[in-house]
Design an enzyme around this catalytic site. Structure first.
Site, PDB file in Angstrom:
ATOM      1  N   ASN A 128       0.843  -1.197   0.000  1.00 13.15           N
ATOM      2  CA  ASN A 128       0.000   0.000   0.000  1.00 13.15           C
ATOM      3  C   ASN A 128       0.875   1.243   0.000  1.00 13.15           C
ATOM      4  O   ASN A 128       2.113   1.149  -0.037  1.00 13.15           O
ATOM      5  CB  ASN A 128      -0.964  -0.019   1.201  1.00 13.15           C
ATOM      6  CG  ASN A 128      -0.237  -0.130   2.520  1.00 13.15           C
ATOM      7  OD1 ASN A 128       0.568   0.725   2.894  1.00 13.15           O
ATOM      8  ND2 ASN A 128      -0.503  -1.219   3.243  1.00 13.15           N
TER       9      ASN A 128
ATOM     10  N   ASP B 233      -4.858  -6.334   4.792  1.00 16.43           N
ATOM     11  CA  ASP B 233      -5.989  -7.140   5.263  1.00 16.43           C
ATOM     12  C   ASP B 233      -6.043  -8.491   4.556  1.00 16.43           C
ATOM     13  O   ASP B 233      -6.653  -9.441   5.070  1.00 16.43           O
ATOM     14  CB  ASP B 233      -7.305  -6.398   5.004  1.00 16.43           C
ATOM     15  CG  ASP B 233      -7.423  -5.134   5.850  1.00 16.43           C
ATOM     16  OD1 ASP B 233      -6.953  -5.156   7.003  1.00 16.43           O
ATOM     17  OD2 ASP B 233      -7.973  -4.136   5.349  1.00 16.43           O
TER      18      ASP B 233
ATOM     19  N   LYS C 241       9.786 -16.992 -10.298  1.00 12.69           N
ATOM     20  CA  LYS C 241       9.028 -15.940 -10.970  1.00 12.69           C
ATOM     21  C   LYS C 241       7.992 -16.553 -11.902  1.00 12.69           C
ATOM     22  O   LYS C 241       8.310 -17.420 -12.723  1.00 12.69           O
ATOM     23  CB  LYS C 241       9.972 -15.039 -11.768  1.00 12.69           C
ATOM     24  CG  LYS C 241       9.249 -13.947 -12.531  1.00 12.69           C
ATOM     25  CD  LYS C 241      10.206 -13.124 -13.370  1.00 12.69           C
ATOM     26  CE  LYS C 241       9.451 -12.106 -14.212  1.00 12.69           C
ATOM     27  NZ  LYS C 241      10.349 -11.337 -15.086  1.00 12.69           N
TER      28      LYS C 241
ATOM     29  N   PHE D  72      -5.583   3.301  14.632  1.00  9.82           N
ATOM     30  CA  PHE D  72      -5.775   4.331  13.609  1.00  9.82           C
ATOM     31  C   PHE D  72      -6.936   3.919  12.714  1.00  9.82           C
ATOM     32  O   PHE D  72      -7.134   2.736  12.439  1.00  9.82           O
ATOM     33  CB  PHE D  72      -4.510   4.502  12.764  1.00  9.82           C
ATOM     34  CG  PHE D  72      -3.537   5.497  13.320  1.00  9.82           C
ATOM     35  CD1 PHE D  72      -3.296   6.696  12.670  1.00  9.82           C
ATOM     36  CD2 PHE D  72      -2.876   5.249  14.511  1.00  9.82           C
ATOM     37  CE1 PHE D  72      -2.408   7.633  13.182  1.00  9.82           C
ATOM     38  CE2 PHE D  72      -1.986   6.158  15.028  1.00  9.82           C
ATOM     39  CZ  PHE D  72      -1.746   7.359  14.366  1.00  9.82           C
TER      40      PHE D  72
ATOM     41  N   LYS E 257     -14.782   1.097  15.259  1.00 12.91           N
ATOM     42  CA  LYS E 257     -13.515   0.411  15.467  1.00 12.91           C
ATOM     43  C   LYS E 257     -13.052   0.542  16.924  1.00 12.91           C
ATOM     44  O   LYS E 257     -12.527  -0.411  17.514  1.00 12.91           O
ATOM     45  CB  LYS E 257     -12.458   0.995  14.519  1.00 12.91           C
ATOM     46  CG  LYS E 257     -11.183   0.187  14.387  1.00 12.91           C
ATOM     47  CD  LYS E 257     -10.308   0.783  13.281  1.00 12.91           C
ATOM     48  CE  LYS E 257      -9.083  -0.051  13.015  1.00 12.91           C
ATOM     49  NZ  LYS E 257      -8.250   0.515  11.919  1.00 12.91           N
TER      50      LYS E 257
ATOM     51  N   LYS F 267     -12.927  -3.207  18.718  1.00  8.74           N
ATOM     52  CA  LYS F 267     -11.585  -3.747  18.923  1.00  8.74           C
ATOM     53  C   LYS F 267     -11.047  -3.449  20.320  1.00  8.74           C
ATOM     54  O   LYS F 267      -9.862  -3.652  20.591  1.00  8.74           O
ATOM     55  CB  LYS F 267     -10.651  -3.229  17.831  1.00  8.74           C
ATOM     56  CG  LYS F 267     -11.136  -3.640  16.444  1.00  8.74           C
ATOM     57  CD  LYS F 267     -10.114  -3.525  15.364  1.00  8.74           C
ATOM     58  CE  LYS F 267     -10.678  -4.029  14.033  1.00  8.74           C
ATOM     59  NZ  LYS F 267      -9.716  -3.980  12.939  1.00  8.74           N
TER      60      LYS F 267
END
Length: 403
Positions: free
Chosen positions: A210, A279, A289, A323, A337, A341
């Protein structure tokens, strides 16, 4: 800052032991209380009498000599210390500590103490770069030891390169800074922070990742250190120079980050999960490869372990901070959240807002807490935003302590 502080100076067998004598003198001049431990090899370079004269204290060099029958010497010294500095730290002692060996006065004391331990390596440049030594240093950093990098220059063996022990003046300043930080709002706290992206392997040349740069997590680590915390930073791949005085644990994948985060979780006072962890990861990976083929290529993905949720389910007295980097319904998702959590605080931001996305040097954050307080902050540098996060964590802890 050193006046009245109890400093244990552990001296190993290397030519840099003569620098330890100079450091002992400087510590005494700074009005620190100094006790010196010497290995047998160290006594081949400098005599115990030198350190006894400079420190005005007995020198400890034999774990089987117990001058006071009411005390066990290595336990007594371990409990007495406010801080321990191993200078010079040789490859031999580094290897012993990395493997939990305790066969002399120095190693038994270091395994018994709860004081912060600084290591100042000194050795031939090729020894320092040997894979075994690098591996042992990495292990010690993960265990909470603080390694003080040396300098490059001419070495006693004739080689030129990195391997010189840090100068006594620099080590004195390091200890001064250590005690200055004990007055911060997080003084004495063990803080674990995750930062950066993860990389989920497809084959030897491809992976999913990301846009996280790690800048926010690194800034929080620096802010926590400045407020007196002992900081462990578990970092995915970034291009950021590791901050001085912070224990860095390098990871690549979400699974590695999960394992390291849980490994450090039990002894943490505060855990801040700022990393952008994948995730999902490829269900199948390839050791070679994968060659280009006609048509499309579909990759089946599987869920990674939810690190924050696992911590929330297993936390005891830890303060847990998460976060919520969202692109829509930011506050709604952040509140959900926070509750689902079992977090104490959550830092929310809209990644699509100008100045608040990945890779930038600024952020716009909203901090919400378990006791239903909310603070919205304007556009700030990530360093300033990190300071706000640390301040809000400290305020939350203070409120909980008053209950």
């Amino acid at each position: 800052m050193l006046k009245g502080k109890n400093v244990v100076l552990a001296v190993c067998g290397g030519i840099a032991a003569f620098k330890a004598a100079a450091l002992t003198s400087k510590l005494v001049q700074a009005e620190a209380n100094v006790k010196v431990i010497m290995t047998n090899s160290a006594k081949e370079f400098v005599t115990p009498l030198t350190f006894q004269a400079l420190s005005r204290q007995p020198v400890y060099d034999n774990t089987f000599v117990e001058p006071d029958p009411t005390k066990i010497a290595h336990i007594d010294v371990a409990d007495w210390a406010d801080v321990i500095l191993v200078a010079p730290a040789t490859a031999n002692v580094i290897a012993k500590l990395a493997n939990g060996l305790a066969d002399d006065m120095l190693t038994t004391t270091l395994l018994a103490t709860k004081a912060p331990i600084y290591l100042a390596p000194a050795m031939n440049v090729n020894m320092l770069n040997h894979p075994a030594v690098l591996r042992n240093i990495k292990t010690l950093k993960e265990d909470g030891f603080i390694v003080v990098d040396g300098t490059e220059g001419y070495l006693a063996c004739g080689w030129t390169g990195k391997g010189r022990m840090a100068e006594p003046e620099d080590l004195l300043q390091l200890l001064n800074s250590h005690f200055a930080l004990t007055k911060g709002i997080l003084a004495g706290k063990q803080v674990v922070i995750t930062a950066g992206p993860t990389q989920e392997k497809i084959d030897p040349v491809r992976y999913f990742t990301n846009h996280s740069s790690g800048k926010m997590g690194y800034a929080i680590a620096e802010a926590a250190k400045q407020q007196g915390a002992t900081v462990t930073l578990i970092s995915g791949p970034t291009a950021i120079e590791p901050p001085e005085g912070i224990n860095i644990v390098d990871v690549v994948s979400a699974q590695e980050m999960f394992e390291q985060a849980m490994n450090h979780f039990s002894h943490a006072d505060i855990v801040i999960k700022a990393a952008a962890v994948a995730d999902y990861r490829p269900r199948e990976t390839f050791s070679q490869k994968r060659k280009k083929q006609p048509g499309e290529w579909a990759i089946e993905m599987e869920r990674t372990t939810d690190i924050l949720k696992t911590m929330g389910e297993n936390k005891e007295s830890q303060i847990l901070v998460g976060f919520a980097a969202e692109s829509e319904n930011v506050e709604e998702y952040a509140k959900k959240k926070l509750q689902s959590k079992n977090l104490d605080l959550i830092v929310a931001n809209n990644i699509l807002a100008s100045g608040a996305g990945f890779k930038g040097d600024t952020n716009i954050i909203t901090i919400m807490t378990k006791d239903e307080q909310k603070k919205e902050y304007p556009l700030l540098s990530k360093a300033d935003a990190a300071n706000c996060i640390i301040q809000d964590i400290a305020s939350y802890i203070e409120r909980q302590n008053k209950k």
